[in-house]
Design an enzyme around this catalytic site. Structure first.
Site, PDB file in Angstrom:
ATOM      1  N   GLY A  10      35.571  53.698-121.810  1.00  0.00           N
ATOM      2  CA  GLY A  10      35.174  52.399-122.349  1.00  0.00           C
ATOM      3  C   GLY A  10      36.106  51.948-123.469  1.00  0.00           C
ATOM      4  O   GLY A  10      37.029  52.667-123.859  1.00  0.00           O
ATOM      5  N   GLN A  11      35.855  50.760-123.989  1.00  0.00           N
ATOM      6  CA  GLN A  11      36.735  50.186-125.025  1.00  0.00           C
ATOM      7  C   GLN A  11      36.803  51.087-126.251  1.00  0.00           C
ATOM      8  O   GLN A  11      37.869  51.485-126.703  1.00  0.00           O
ATOM      9  CB  GLN A  11      36.190  48.851-125.497  1.00  0.00           C
ATOM     10  CG  GLN A  11      36.070  47.775-124.490  1.00  0.00           C
ATOM     11  CD  GLN A  11      35.773  46.465-125.193  1.00  0.00           C
ATOM     12  OE1 GLN A  11      36.657  45.833-125.749  1.00  0.00           O
ATOM     13  NE2 GLN A  11      34.515  46.063-125.194  1.00  0.00           N
ATOM     14  N   ASP A  35      27.154  62.455-116.112  1.00  0.00           N
ATOM     15  CA  ASP A  35      26.465  61.186-115.879  1.00  0.00           C
ATOM     16  C   ASP A  35      25.287  61.097-116.850  1.00  0.00           C
ATOM     17  O   ASP A  35      24.351  61.900-116.791  1.00  0.00           O
ATOM     18  CB  ASP A  35      25.985  61.132-114.420  1.00  0.00           C
ATOM     19  CG  ASP A  35      25.300  59.814-114.102  1.00  0.00           C
ATOM     20  OD1 ASP A  35      25.143  58.972-115.016  1.00  0.00           O
ATOM     21  OD2 ASP A  35      24.910  59.631-112.930  1.00  0.00           O
ATOM     22  N   LEU A  36      25.347  60.123-117.747  1.00  0.00           N
ATOM     23  CA  LEU A  36      24.300  60.017-118.780  1.00  0.00           C
ATOM     24  C   LEU A  36      22.955  59.590-118.200  1.00  0.00           C
ATOM     25  O   LEU A  36      21.940  59.647-118.891  1.00  0.00           O
ATOM     26  CB  LEU A  36      24.742  59.048-119.875  1.00  0.00           C
ATOM     27  CG  LEU A  36      26.002  59.476-120.637  1.00  0.00           C
ATOM     28  CD1 LEU A  36      26.347  58.468-121.718  1.00  0.00           C
ATOM     29  CD2 LEU A  36      25.814  60.859-121.264  1.00  0.00           C
ATOM     30  N   ALA A  59      27.447  53.596-123.413  1.00  0.00           N
ATOM     31  CA  ALA A  59      26.195  52.836-123.396  1.00  0.00           C
ATOM     32  C   ALA A  59      26.134  52.013-122.133  1.00  0.00           C
ATOM     33  O   ALA A  59      27.156  51.795-121.471  1.00  0.00           O
ATOM     34  CB  ALA A  59      26.129  51.902-124.612  1.00  0.00           C
ATOM     35  N   THR A  61      26.161  48.544-121.252  1.00  0.00           N
ATOM     36  CA  THR A  61      26.566  47.392-122.073  1.00  0.00           C
ATOM     37  C   THR A  61      26.545  46.054-121.312  1.00  0.00           C
ATOM     38  O   THR A  61      26.989  45.044-121.854  1.00  0.00           O
ATOM     39  CB  THR A  61      27.995  47.606-122.636  1.00  0.00           C
ATOM     40  OG1 THR A  61      28.880  47.879-121.535  1.00  0.00           O
ATOM     41  CG2 THR A  61      28.050  48.730-123.634  1.00  0.00           C
ATOM     42  N   ASP A 101      24.585  44.514-133.192  1.00  0.00           N
ATOM     43  CA  ASP A 101      23.992  43.360-133.881  1.00  0.00           C
ATOM     44  C   ASP A 101      22.803  42.797-133.093  1.00  0.00           C
ATOM     45  O   ASP A 101      21.963  42.103-133.661  1.00  0.00           O
ATOM     46  CB  ASP A 101      25.066  42.273-134.041  1.00  0.00           C
ATOM     47  CG  ASP A 101      25.801  41.962-132.725  1.00  0.00           C
ATOM     48  OD1 ASP A 101      25.998  42.903-131.935  1.00  0.00           O
ATOM     49  OD2 ASP A 101      26.156  40.799-132.497  1.00  0.00           O
ATOM     50  N   TYR A 130      18.850  44.562-123.455  1.00  0.00           N
ATOM     51  CA  TYR A 130      19.919  45.405-123.999  1.00  0.00           C
ATOM     52  C   TYR A 130      19.624  45.729-125.475  1.00  0.00           C
ATOM     53  O   TYR A 130      19.658  46.900-125.882  1.00  0.00           O
ATOM     54  CB  TYR A 130      21.263  44.679-123.851  1.00  0.00           C
ATOM     55  CG  TYR A 130      22.389  45.264-124.651  1.00  0.00           C
ATOM     56  CD1 TYR A 130      23.014  46.452-124.271  1.00  0.00           C
ATOM     57  CD2 TYR A 130      22.856  44.627-125.812  1.00  0.00           C
ATOM     58  CE1 TYR A 130      24.061  46.984-125.017  1.00  0.00           C
ATOM     59  CE2 TYR A 130      23.897  45.153-126.559  1.00  0.00           C
ATOM     60  CZ  TYR A 130      24.495  46.334-126.155  1.00  0.00           C
ATOM     61  OH  TYR A 130      25.525  46.864-126.895  1.00  0.00           O
TER      62      TYR A 130
HETATM   63  N1  LIG Z   1      31.024  45.482-126.332  1.00  0.00           N
HETATM   64  C1  LIG Z   1      30.476  44.870-127.359  1.00  0.00           C
HETATM   65  O1  LIG Z   1      30.708  43.673-127.598  1.00  0.00           O
HETATM   66  C2  LIG Z   1      29.567  45.629-128.300  1.00  0.00           C
HETATM   67  C3  LIG Z   1      28.957  44.939-129.367  1.00  0.00           C
HETATM   68  C4  LIG Z   1      28.149  45.650-130.246  1.00  0.00           C
HETATM   69  C5  LIG Z   1      27.931  46.997-130.067  1.00  0.00           C
HETATM   70  N2  LIG Z   1      28.500  47.633-129.018  1.00  0.00           N
HETATM   71  C6  LIG Z   1      28.228  49.067-128.837  1.00  0.00           C
HETATM   72  O2  LIG Z   1      29.451  49.735-129.040  1.00  0.00           O
HETATM   73  C7  LIG Z   1      29.519  50.900-128.191  1.00  0.00           C
HETATM   74  C8  LIG Z   1      30.808  50.866-127.397  1.00  0.00           C
HETATM   75  O3  LIG Z   1      30.837  49.699-126.595  1.00  0.00           O
HETATM   76  P1  LIG Z   1      32.069  49.394-125.625  1.00  0.00           P
HETATM   77  O4  LIG Z   1      32.291  47.923-125.666  1.00  0.00           O
HETATM   78  O5  LIG Z   1      33.177  50.341-125.903  1.00  0.00           O
HETATM   79  O6  LIG Z   1      31.416  49.757-124.201  1.00  0.00           O
HETATM   80  P2  LIG Z   1      32.113  49.736-122.775  1.00  0.00           P
HETATM   81  O7  LIG Z   1      33.548  49.347-122.877  1.00  0.00           O
HETATM   82  O8  LIG Z   1      31.220  48.949-121.865  1.00  0.00           O
HETATM   83  O9  LIG Z   1      32.077  51.265-122.352  1.00  0.00           O
HETATM   84  C9  LIG Z   1      30.871  51.889-122.048  1.00  0.00           C
HETATM   85  C10 LIG Z   1      31.160  53.320-121.704  1.00  0.00           C
HETATM   86  O10 LIG Z   1      29.930  53.951-121.370  1.00  0.00           O
HETATM   87  C11 LIG Z   1      30.138  54.681-120.176  1.00  0.00           C
HETATM   88  N3  LIG Z   1      28.916  54.822-119.402  1.00  0.00           N
HETATM   89  C12 LIG Z   1      28.040  53.867-119.050  1.00  0.00           C
HETATM   90  N4  LIG Z   1      27.076  54.412-118.256  1.00  0.00           N
HETATM   91  C13 LIG Z   1      27.375  55.736-118.138  1.00  0.00           C
HETATM   92  C14 LIG Z   1      26.780  56.813-117.461  1.00  0.00           C
HETATM   93  N5  LIG Z   1      25.672  56.668-116.707  1.00  0.00           N
HETATM   94  N6  LIG Z   1      27.332  58.043-117.568  1.00  0.00           N
HETATM   95  C15 LIG Z   1      28.461  58.223-118.290  1.00  0.00           C
HETATM   96  N7  LIG Z   1      29.090  57.234-118.958  1.00  0.00           N
HETATM   97  C16 LIG Z   1      28.547  56.007-118.872  1.00  0.00           C
HETATM   98  C17 LIG Z   1      31.134  53.843-119.386  1.00  0.00           C
HETATM   99  O11 LIG Z   1      31.694  54.618-118.357  1.00  0.00           O
HETATM  100  P3  LIG Z   1      32.259  53.953-117.008  1.00  0.00           P
HETATM  101  O12 LIG Z   1      33.679  53.513-117.347  1.00  0.00           O
HETATM  102  O13 LIG Z   1      32.212  55.054-116.015  1.00  0.00           O
HETATM  103  O14 LIG Z   1      31.372  52.801-116.679  1.00  0.00           O
HETATM  104  C18 LIG Z   1      32.104  53.490-120.500  1.00  0.00           C
HETATM  105  O15 LIG Z   1      32.994  54.546-120.746  1.00  0.00           O
HETATM  106  C19 LIG Z   1      28.239  50.870-127.355  1.00  0.00           C
HETATM  107  O16 LIG Z   1      27.276  51.684-127.955  1.00  0.00           O
HETATM  108  C20 LIG Z   1      27.775  49.424-127.428  1.00  0.00           C
HETATM  109  O17 LIG Z   1      26.377  49.325-127.275  1.00  0.00           O
HETATM  110  C21 LIG Z   1      29.334  46.996-128.127  1.00  0.00           C
END
Ligand SMILES: NC(=O)c1ccc[n+]([C@@H]2O[C@H](COP(=O)([O-])OP(=O)(O)OC[C@H]3O[C@@H](n4cnc5c(N)ncnc54)[C@H](OP(=O)(O)O)[C@@H]3O)[C@@H](O)[C@H]2O)c1
Length: 311
Positions: A10-11, A35-36, A59, A61, A101, A130
């Site tokens: 993920g990002q 797998d979470l 997460a 997301t 947020d 979410y």
């Molecule tokens: N994105 C935003 O704008 C935002 C804003 C506020 C807070 N956050 C929080 O910041 C954190 C990081 O967000 P991000 O944007 O980096 O998220 P992201 O790019 O969507 O990455 C999510 C990661 O979670 C993994 N994942 C999801 N389901 C899974 C499963 N069943 N088993 C194993 N891995 C799994 C995904 O793996 P796959 O690649 O295999 O899908 C991916 O590596 C999260 O906690 C999010 O809630 C994000």
């Protein structure tokens, strides 16, 4: 010292991997390996690896899809972190978890009626599934009394994965006219900066001679965000302006039009005000918050300019 890192595809996870590797041995299994949505597998993985620290940026997301995939969102955002916290507690390990947020309703204003940034102590009131699952995940971690940091952030982007920055760049290359919401206020955060800030916080844990004392002094919930404030339309304008300067659009910039959220209906309701007050984390960890424009410039420096062809 050993770190278990989730979500490294993920990002944020992708940006965390190099930062954490400077501090310790990192095991970063991908979904195929861990797998979470499979709690037994997660429990076994933690018990076998015996990490000193679990870092959980993984997460569910997909904010709009969560409205219909409630159970899956709950499993990944609530049950999985709860399991991590339980197992971390048994091992005496720490857990760093990221939240959002979207745990707030976005209605916080000052006496003049202007939007005000949320404190960690403000009442939560998530407006979509979410946000509800992310809040329930926070509460589940806190309920175990494990050593934990919960870092709430907002509007995450990077040059990797799915995000607003990459969507705007794609649309700006394809279209002459873009309509973007201008009545949701918040702060964009680059995954690279969030990872660096996390690394800075954890460096102090790795340096300390008394980790128990470190956790006693520092455990809790913090808002981690760059400085400033903007809305999605202004953020889009900043992205397009930098891309134009870098010649990475390959054409003239599209015209941007701000629209109300009501003109762009989505399955999940979004908060109007997503601003997070970061005074607590700045004081606690002597962190300097750059403004969001600086982080955006830094992130977009990595973009390759499009090749130029003579006509
Ligand atoms: N994105 C935003 O704008 C935002 C804003 C506020 C807070 N956050 C929080 O910041 C954190 C990081 O967000 P991000 O944007 O980096 O998220 P992201 O790019 O969507 O990455 C999510 C990661 O979670 C993994 N994942 C999801 N389901 C899974 C499963 N069943 N088993 C194993 N891995 C799994 C995904 O793996 P796959 O690649 O295999 O899908 C991916 O590596 C999260 O906690 C999010 O809630 C994000």
């Amino acid at each position: 010292m050993k770190i278990l890192l989730t979500g490294s595809s993920g990002q944020l996870g992708n940006a965390l991997l190099p930062q954490l590797s400077k501090l310790a041995t990192v095991y970063a299994p991908l979904r195929q390996e861990l797998d979470l949505a499979n709690p037994a597998q997660l429990r076994r993985c933690i018990q076998d690896f015996k990490p000193d620290l679990i870092i959980n940026p993984a997460a569910y997301t997909a904010v709009d899809l969560a409205e219909t995939e409630k159970e899956l969102a709950h499993t990944i955002n609530v049950d999985a972190p709860a399991c991590m916290a339980e197992e971390a507690h048994k091992l005496g390990a720490g857990l760093v978890h990221y939240s959002t947020d979207y745990v707030f309703d976005g209605e916080k204003r000052d006496a003049q009626g202007d939007w005000q940034a949320y404190l960690e102590s403000d009442a939560t009131n998530p407006q979509n599934v979410y946000g509800q699952t992310k809040l329930a995940g926070e509460l589940a971690i806190a309920a175990t009394a494990c050593r934990h940091l919960i870092l709430r952030t907002s509007w995450v982007y990077s040059l990797h994965g799915k995000n607003f920055l990459l969507t705007m760049l794609k649309l700006a290359r394809e279209r002459e006219h873009l309509r973007v919401v201008n009545d949701q206020w918040g702060v964009p955060n680059s995954a690279a900066w969030l990872a660096q800030a996390t690394g800075d916080i954890l460096a102090s844990l790795f340096k300390t001679e008394d980790p128990t004392d470190w956790w006693q002094s520092n455990a809790g919930t913090y808002h981690l965000s760059a400085g400033g404030k903007t809305n999605w339309c202004e953020f889009a304008a900043a992205i397009i302006a930098i891309a134009g300067q870098q010649n990475s659009l390959g054409k003239t910039a599209p015209a941007l039009q701000g629209i109300a959220s009501s003109e762009y209906p989505t399955a999940a309701r979004r908060p109007k005000n997503s601003m997070l007050n970061t005074q607590k984390i700045q004081t606690q960890f002597q962190l300097h918050m750059p403004d969001w424009q600086t982080c955006l410039q830094q992130c977009m420096q990595e973009l390759q300019p499009l090749p130029h062809f003579e006509s």
